[in-house]
Design a protein around this motif. Structure first.
Motif, PDB file in Angstrom:
ATOM      1  N   GLU A  14     -59.224  80.543 -23.456  1.00  0.00           N
ATOM      2  CA  GLU A  14     -58.491  80.719 -23.632  1.00  0.00           C
ATOM      3  C   GLU A  14     -57.236  79.337 -23.657  1.00  0.00           C
ATOM      4  OE1 GLU A  14     -54.381  83.699 -22.176  1.00  0.00           O
ATOM      5  OE2 GLU A  14     -55.776  82.393 -20.126  1.00  0.00           O
ATOM      6  N   GLY A  18     -53.046  83.445 -25.523  1.00  0.00           N
ATOM      7  CA  GLY A  18     -52.730  84.878 -25.850  1.00  0.00           C
ATOM      8  C   GLY A  18     -53.232  83.804 -27.183  1.00  0.00           C
ATOM      9  N   VAL A  19     -54.046  83.368 -26.775  1.00  0.00           N
ATOM     10  CA  VAL A  19     -54.720  82.323 -27.931  1.00  0.00           C
ATOM     11  C   VAL A  19     -56.178  81.406 -27.480  1.00  0.00           C
ATOM     12  CG1 VAL A  19     -54.729  79.864 -29.694  1.00  0.00           C
ATOM     13  CG2 VAL A  19     -52.617  80.616 -29.330  1.00  0.00           C
ATOM     14  N   GLU A  20     -56.991  81.949 -28.096  1.00  0.00           N
ATOM     15  CA  GLU A  20     -58.243  81.652 -27.922  1.00  0.00           C
ATOM     16  C   GLU A  20     -59.438  81.532 -28.485  1.00  0.00           C
ATOM     17  OE1 GLU A  20     -59.537  86.190 -26.837  1.00  0.00           O
ATOM     18  OE2 GLU A  20     -58.687  86.142 -24.456  1.00  0.00           O
TER      19      GLU A  20
END
Length: 55
Positions: A14, A18-20
């Motif tokens: 991560e 919300g961004v992986e």
């Protein structure tokens, strides 16, 4: 977080909430890096092409 699959281990980083970034690495690499959920790591992206698409 990481999940085991038959050939390697899928590692999900991560970057920000919300961004992986997902990577597939060997079990040996996981052990060498002593990866565990919550451990801070650095992702280095090496690519000659980036493809952007929409669904």
């Amino acid at each position: 977080m990481y999940h085991f699959c038959t050939l390697a281990i899928v590692v999900i980083l991560e970057i920000v909430p919300g961004v992986e970034v997902t990577a597939i690495i060997t079990k040996e690499s996981v052990e060498e890096l002593q990866l565990q959920e919550g451990k801070q790591v650095i992702a280095v992206v090496k690519a000659s092409d980036v493809i952007i698409a929409i669904e």
